[in-house]
Design a protein around this motif. Sequence first.
Motif, PDB file in Angstrom:
ATOM      1  N   VAL A   1       5.904  17.689 -15.073  1.00 11.72           N
ATOM      2  CA  VAL A   1       7.327  17.882 -15.373  1.00 11.72           C
ATOM      3  C   VAL A   1       7.980  18.578 -14.181  1.00 11.72           C
ATOM      4  CG1 VAL A   1       7.003  18.038 -17.881  1.00 11.72           C
ATOM      5  CG2 VAL A   1       7.046  20.135 -16.512  1.00 11.72           C
ATOM      6  N   ALA A   2       9.251  18.259 -13.983  1.00 15.87           N
ATOM      7  CA  ALA A   2      10.060  18.961 -12.980  1.00 15.87           C
ATOM      8  C   ALA A   2      10.916  19.978 -13.720  1.00 15.87           C
ATOM      9  CB  ALA A   2      10.941  17.969 -12.224  1.00 15.87           C
ATOM     10  N   GLN A   3      11.002  21.188 -13.219  1.00  9.36           N
ATOM     11  CA  GLN A   3      11.790  22.208 -13.912  1.00  9.36           C
ATOM     12  C   GLN A   3      12.366  23.228 -12.936  1.00  9.36           C
ATOM     13  OE1 GLN A   3       8.379  23.840 -16.293  1.00  9.36           O
ATOM     14  NE2 GLN A   3       9.050  25.822 -15.468  1.00  9.36           N
ATOM     15  N   GLY A   4      13.439  23.876 -13.392  1.00  7.41           N
ATOM     16  CA  GLY A   4      13.998  25.004 -12.654  1.00  7.41           C
ATOM     17  C   GLY A   4      15.006  24.650 -11.582  1.00  7.41           C
ATOM     18  N   MET A   5      15.384  23.364 -11.465  1.00  4.80           N
ATOM     19  CA  MET A   5      16.363  23.002 -10.441  1.00  4.80           C
ATOM     20  C   MET A   5      17.768  23.001 -11.031  1.00  4.80           C
ATOM     21  SD  MET A   5      14.251  20.440 -11.534  1.00  4.80           S
ATOM     22  CE  MET A   5      13.182  20.343 -10.118  1.00  4.80           C
ATOM     23  N   ASP A   6      18.763  23.313 -10.188  1.00  5.45           N
ATOM     24  CA  ASP A   6      20.156  23.313 -10.650  1.00  5.45           C
ATOM     25  C   ASP A   6      21.013  22.420  -9.759  1.00  5.45           C
ATOM     26  OD1 ASP A   6      20.305  24.842  -8.342  1.00  5.45           O
ATOM     27  OD2 ASP A   6      20.751  26.725  -9.374  1.00  5.45           O
ATOM     28  N   ALA A   7      20.392  21.367  -9.249  1.00  5.67           N
ATOM     29  CA  ALA A   7      21.068  20.487  -8.291  1.00  5.67           C
ATOM     30  C   ALA A   7      22.160  19.656  -8.950  1.00  5.67           C
ATOM     31  CB  ALA A   7      20.050  19.566  -7.622  1.00  5.67           C
ATOM     32  N   VAL A   8      23.200  19.389  -8.180  1.00  3.30           N
ATOM     33  CA  VAL A   8      24.296  18.511  -8.598  1.00  3.30           C
ATOM     34  C   VAL A   8      24.473  17.452  -7.516  1.00  3.30           C
ATOM     35  CG1 VAL A   8      26.768  18.340  -9.078  1.00  3.30           C
ATOM     36  CG2 VAL A   8      25.460  20.313  -9.929  1.00  3.30           C
ATOM     37  N   LYS A   9      24.522  16.189  -7.934  1.00  2.00           N
ATOM     38  CA  LYS A   9      24.685  15.083  -6.988  1.00  2.00           C
ATOM     39  C   LYS A   9      26.030  14.412  -7.237  1.00  2.00           C
ATOM     40  CE  LYS A   9      22.426  10.815  -5.390  1.00  2.00           C
ATOM     41  NZ  LYS A   9      23.328   9.773  -5.890  1.00  2.00           N
ATOM     42  N   VAL A  10      26.848  14.351  -6.201  1.00  2.39           N
ATOM     43  CA  VAL A  10      28.136  13.657  -6.256  1.00  2.39           C
ATOM     44  C   VAL A  10      28.150  12.654  -5.110  1.00  2.39           C
ATOM     45  CG1 VAL A  10      30.642  13.860  -6.169  1.00  2.39           C
ATOM     46  CG2 VAL A  10      29.278  15.677  -7.238  1.00  2.39           C
ATOM     47  N   GLY A  11      28.160  11.368  -5.458  1.00  2.00           N
ATOM     48  CA  GLY A  11      28.082  10.348  -4.426  1.00  2.00           C
ATOM     49  C   GLY A  11      26.776  10.470  -3.661  1.00  2.00           C
ATOM     50  N   ASN A  12      26.863  10.589  -2.337  1.00  2.00           N
ATOM     51  CA  ASN A  12      25.648  10.713  -1.519  1.00  2.00           C
ATOM     52  C   ASN A  12      25.348  12.158  -1.128  1.00  2.00           C
ATOM     53  OD1 ASN A  12      27.774  11.071   0.230  1.00  2.00           O
ATOM     54  ND2 ASN A  12      26.955   9.774   1.853  1.00  2.00           N
ATOM     55  N   GLN A  13      25.995  13.108  -1.820  1.00  2.00           N
ATOM     56  CA  GLN A  13      25.850  14.527  -1.508  1.00  2.00           C
ATOM     57  C   GLN A  13      25.139  15.268  -2.638  1.00  2.00           C
ATOM     58  OE1 GLN A  13      27.135  16.138   1.296  1.00  2.00           O
ATOM     59  NE2 GLN A  13      28.334  14.468   2.203  1.00  2.00           N
ATOM     60  N   LEU A  14      24.012  15.898  -2.315  1.00  2.00           N
ATOM     61  CA  LEU A  14      23.291  16.723  -3.282  1.00  2.00           C
ATOM     62  C   LEU A  14      23.400  18.178  -2.857  1.00  2.00           C
ATOM     63  CD1 LEU A  14      21.079  16.422  -5.727  1.00  2.00           C
ATOM     64  CD2 LEU A  14      19.542  17.242  -3.951  1.00  2.00           C
ATOM     65  N   THR A  15      23.742  19.044  -3.810  1.00  2.00           N
ATOM     66  CA  THR A  15      23.776  20.479  -3.528  1.00  2.00           C
ATOM     67  C   THR A  15      22.971  21.217  -4.592  1.00  2.00           C
ATOM     68  OG1 THR A  15      25.847  20.722  -4.787  1.00  2.00           O
ATOM     69  CG2 THR A  15      26.035  20.387  -2.409  1.00  2.00           C
ATOM     70  N   TYR A  16      22.349  22.320  -4.188  1.00  2.50           N
ATOM     71  CA  TYR A  16      21.581  23.109  -5.154  1.00  2.50           C
ATOM     72  C   TYR A  16      21.432  24.542  -4.662  1.00  2.50           C
ATOM     73  CZ  TYR A  16      17.526  22.799  -2.022  1.00  2.50           C
ATOM     74  OH  TYR A  16      16.681  22.911  -0.956  1.00  2.50           O
ATOM     75  N   ASP A  17      21.213  25.451  -5.610  1.00  5.74           N
ATOM     76  CA  ASP A  17      20.828  26.818  -5.294  1.00  5.74           C
ATOM     77  C   ASP A  17      19.324  27.004  -5.469  1.00  5.74           C
ATOM     78  OD1 ASP A  17      23.404  27.666  -4.674  1.00  5.74           O
ATOM     79  OD2 ASP A  17      23.854  28.247  -6.739  1.00  5.74           O
ATOM     80  N   HIS A  18      18.791  26.385  -6.535  1.00  5.28           N
ATOM     81  CA  HIS A  18      17.367  26.514  -6.843  1.00  5.28           C
ATOM     82  C   HIS A  18      16.723  25.134  -6.814  1.00  5.28           C
ATOM     83  CE1 HIS A  18      19.179  30.138  -8.677  1.00  5.28           C
ATOM     84  NE2 HIS A  18      18.052  30.711  -8.317  1.00  5.28           N
ATOM     85  N   MET A  19      15.718  24.958  -5.965  1.00  6.99           N
ATOM     86  CA  MET A  19      15.025  23.681  -5.855  1.00  6.99           C
ATOM     87  C   MET A  19      14.170  23.392  -7.082  1.00  6.99           C
ATOM     88  SD  MET A  19      12.295  22.497  -2.951  1.00  6.99           S
ATOM     89  CE  MET A  19      11.251  21.066  -3.233  1.00  6.99           C
ATOM     90  N   GLY A  20      13.722  24.433  -7.759  1.00  9.23           N
ATOM     91  CA  GLY A  20      12.822  24.230  -8.887  1.00  9.23           C
ATOM     92  C   GLY A  20      11.412  23.951  -8.405  1.00  9.23           C
ATOM     93  N   MET A  21      10.623  23.306  -9.258  1.00 10.28           N
ATOM     94  CA  MET A  21       9.227  23.040  -8.903  1.00 10.28           C
ATOM     95  C   MET A  21       8.674  21.905  -9.759  1.00 10.28           C
ATOM     96  SD  MET A  21       7.271  26.256 -10.685  1.00 10.28           S
ATOM     97  CE  MET A  21       7.631  26.770 -12.376  1.00 10.28           C
ATOM     98  N   LEU A  22       7.498  21.431  -9.358  1.00  6.76           N
ATOM     99  CA  LEU A  22       6.754  20.477 -10.170  1.00  6.76           C
ATOM    100  C   LEU A  22       5.617  21.224 -10.855  1.00  6.76           C
ATOM    101  CD1 LEU A  22       6.416  17.216  -8.025  1.00  6.76           C
ATOM    102  CD2 LEU A  22       7.757  17.559 -10.104  1.00  6.76           C
ATOM    103  N   CYS A  23       5.530  21.052 -12.152  1.00  2.00           N
ATOM    104  CA  CYS A  23       4.403  21.580 -12.915  1.00  2.00           C
ATOM    105  C   CYS A  23       3.510  20.397 -13.269  1.00  2.00           C
ATOM    106  CB  CYS A  23       4.877  22.267 -14.183  1.00  2.00           C
ATOM    107  SG  CYS A  23       5.962  23.671 -13.878  1.00  2.00           S
ATOM    108  N   PHE A  24       2.231  20.517 -13.018  1.00  2.00           N
ATOM    109  CA  PHE A  24       1.342  19.387 -13.281  1.00  2.00           C
ATOM    110  C   PHE A  24      -0.011  19.888 -13.752  1.00  2.00           C
ATOM    111  CE2 PHE A  24       0.683  20.545  -8.862  1.00  2.00           C
ATOM    112  CZ  PHE A  24      -0.690  20.500  -8.719  1.00  2.00           C
ATOM    113  N   GLY A  25      -0.800  18.953 -14.273  1.00  2.00           N
ATOM    114  CA  GLY A  25      -2.136  19.300 -14.731  1.00  2.00           C
ATOM    115  C   GLY A  25      -2.724  18.180 -15.546  1.00  2.00           C
TER     116      GLY A  25
END
Length: 305
Positions: free
Chosen positions: A124-148
């Motif tokens: 699962v991907a979690q913890g990201m707060d990214a917003v994508k408008v057109g070809n522009q992505l902005t974020y404060d927190h990249m988040g992470m991948l949780c796996f197992g």
Amino acid sequence: MKIQTVSIIGLGVLGILFGHHLSKKMPKENLRIIADKNRVERYEKEHVYCNGDKCDFNYVTPEQACEPADLIIFAVKYEGLKAAVDAVKNHVGENTIILSALNGITSEAVIAERYGMDKLLYCVAQGMDAVKVGNQLTYDHMGMLCFGDREPGVLSEQAKRIAAFFDETEFPYEIIPEMYKRLWSKFMLNVGVNQTVAVYQSNYGEIHRDGEARDTMVAAMKEVMVLANKEGIHLTEADIDYWLGVLSKLSPEGKPSMAQDVEAKRYSEVELFAGTVVALGKKHGIATPINQKLYEKIKLIESQY
């Protein structure tokens, strides 16, 4: 066996986030973004930006012959999953590991039908707060991948290989001992936050505050908690509290993917969220009024596009 080549399919929020990070940590030719010819032409003409940086990606079409990837990351929306499964066929080899960052609880099974469950780890991907408008992505927190691995036990060699690669590339991750439970737990979060913020046509700030929206979100999550236990997955109030803590750290101006879909007048993943919850409720004879209401409201919004 060391992971050296990575293929990503899907260049939405997650694909850009992960791709941009990895593009700065590994040789360009070793990171492949899989996209059809029309998308590649658009990306090369208009470019893709992440927090103001122009992404320098190596695009390949599904038809291009190539060596199998050591790691494939699925980052498409659910409605694009079956096409994506076909599109990655030239990238799958004997030792390929597959991670699916899709929402919901079924994408791994869909991918496994084609390539075998032995190639997949739950993720699962979690913890990201990214917003994508057109070809522009902005974020404060990249988040992470949780796996197992699906069940708790000895850590698989596949999980160790991915952890070593993520350490080398400084990619944020967490290995989860009970990954199938986390998959359901993340589904519970998505059902609550994605749908609520979409219906209120707001952002994370709306559910940070006490009030109707936050109450709706938590109530929708509790309906999933009850159903998960009926399905043999032990979720509790502590799991809800965990996700409320994760949400509290996200930028109040950020918003989940479903809210961004509604804003852009795109059709959402409501069938994957409330649709699944309502169906499970009928299966177990349990009422799911909050998710039923969210489903109806989102369908109404979409009917006005």
